[in-house]
Design an enzyme around this catalytic site. Structure first.
Site, PDB file in Angstrom:
ATOM      1  N   ASP A  72     -32.687  66.012  84.162  1.00  0.00           N
ATOM      2  CA  ASP A  72     -32.059  67.126  84.861  1.00  0.00           C
ATOM      3  C   ASP A  72     -31.320  67.970  83.826  1.00  0.00           C
ATOM      4  OD1 ASP A  72     -31.107  68.799  86.777  1.00  0.00           O
ATOM      5  OD2 ASP A  72     -29.770  67.341  87.730  1.00  0.00           O
ATOM      6  N   ASP A  79     -35.834  72.973  86.489  1.00  0.00           N
ATOM      7  CA  ASP A  79     -34.894  72.276  85.605  1.00  0.00           C
ATOM      8  C   ASP A  79     -34.819  70.766  85.802  1.00  0.00           C
ATOM      9  OD1 ASP A  79     -33.747  72.535  88.100  1.00  0.00           O
ATOM     10  OD2 ASP A  79     -31.721  72.876  87.347  1.00  0.00           O
ATOM     11  N   GLU A  80     -35.714  70.190  86.590  1.00  0.00           N
ATOM     12  CA  GLU A  80     -35.673  68.731  86.726  1.00  0.00           C
ATOM     13  C   GLU A  80     -37.050  68.178  87.051  1.00  0.00           C
ATOM     14  OE1 GLU A  80     -33.637  66.997  90.125  1.00  0.00           O
ATOM     15  OE2 GLU A  80     -33.534  68.961  91.085  1.00  0.00           O
TER      16      GLU A  80
END
Length: 361
Positions: free
Chosen positions: A18, A112-113
């Site tokens: 993350d 983003d993860e």
């Protein structure tokens, strides 16, 4: 519990990566004047919502999805910057390339993860913890951005672990630690347990993972339907979901919030046109097609309505334009000012799956 199923779950090596305050961190990286300052991406001091907040802003209680006016009230020195999704996507692609050096089993959750299954990996590394350390170092070297990682034997625990030592942290939950870790955690921190479900659990006297584990499968199924079984198992540190690299996207959409409420059809249509362009560009880039067009309208009092049309497969941008135009005509003139408009395509399928002949809307 079926011991064979449990054992197979425990033998997986799952990493959840993350990025730390991703959008805001990219902006601070690219603009030195923003470093060390409270930054909100998206919105403005008067309208819209915060898409992302820097850690400096989070210390004031600012977070994503918060109305901009509330964020500004909490943090008077908050700096609003426009989002640059093209840049974020480029950085996300850099990070994804790093992931794929280690495993083809990468399941992105957003820009983003992502989850990675490194049980078997391209580097033949025995330790998932060492892989996570190496990936985080490579991400920083390539992007000058930090990432937090969770390492465990299933997706649920890896996701929880990645949030434990943010920012720029690493947390490992080993098989013998899983059940105890879950037992001590408030249920409101469980991934997949939203505010409404957490409130219902609290009304039933379920505050922690230990409280959840004390309930029978029948009790949880009666209270939460099909989700009850999931809650029963995660309370025991068990999650049998696999990392799926080809997660099917269910919809494609874009929306925008206006500085001044709109009341005229022509003004609303001008705002919708770039949204249509953006959504159709994604359709063409990813070789998908859609059958359902949805218009989202948020009024000045924050009431939200949607209007949809489902028909033949859209094969041309002009068909999408006609559908959105028709939906907008059904809404205007509006009963009150319009503060947000959005357009979404759903019922998606691969371009190759289209019938040879399709009728226009």
């Amino acid at each position: 519990m079926d011991s064979s199923e449990s054992d197979s779950t425990r033998h997986r090596k799952i990493i959840h990566i993350d990025m730390d305050a991703f959008f805001a961190s990219v902006e601070q990286r690219d603009n030195p004047d923003l470093r060390g300052k409270p930054v909100a991406v998206g919105g403005s001091s008067l309208r819209g919502v915060v898409a992302a907040a820097s850690y400096e802003a989070r210390t004031f209680g600012v977070h994503s999805a918060m109305p901009s006016v509330t964020a500004k009230r909490k943090c008077p020195d908050l700096i609003f910057v426009r989002h640059r999704f093209d840049v974020y996507k480029q950085v996300s692609r850099q990070i994804r390339d790093i992931f794929e050096d280690y495993t083809p089993l990468v399941e992105p959750l957003s820009l983003d993860e992502a989850y990675l299954d490194v049980t078997e990996n391209r580097k033949n590394m025995a330790s998932a913890t060492e892989i996570a350390k190496e990936i985080r170092a490579r991400i920083f070297e390539a992007t000058q951005l930090t990432a937090s990682a969770g390492v465990s034997y299933n997706k649920f625990l890896a996701k929880l672990a990645s949030d434990q030592n943010k920012p720029n942290g690493l947390c490992v939950i080993r098989p013998e630690q899983g059940a105890a870790f879950v037992a001590a955690l408030p249920v409101k921190k469980f991934h997949g347990v939203g505010p409404a479900t957490a409130a219902k659990m609290h009304r039933l006297g379920i505050e922690t993972g230990a409280d959840l584990r004390a309930r029978s499968l029948d009790d949880l199924t009666r209270a939460f339907g099909v989700s009850g079984k999931h809650y029963y198992w995660i309370a025991r540190g068990v999650d049998r979901r696999e990392v799926k690299p080809d997660r099917e996207r269910k919809s494609i959409g874009a929306e925008t919030t206006f500085f001044t409420d709109l009341t005229a059809f022509d003004a609303a249509w001008r705002e919708l046109e770039p949204l249509i362009d953006k959504v159709w560009r994604h359709v063409e880039t990813n070789a998908v097609r859609a059958r359902t067009v949805t218009l989202k309208v948020k009024f000045s009092d924050f009431q939200i309505i949607t209007r949809s049309h489902t028909g033949a497969v859209l094969t041309d941008k002009s068909e999408m334009i006609a559908a959105v135009n028709s939906l907008l005509l059904n809404v205007f003139p509006p009963p009150k000012g319009v503060r947000l408009l959005g357009v979404t395509l759903s019922n998606l399928g691969a371009e190759a799956d289209e019938p040879q002949l399709s009728l226009g809307l």
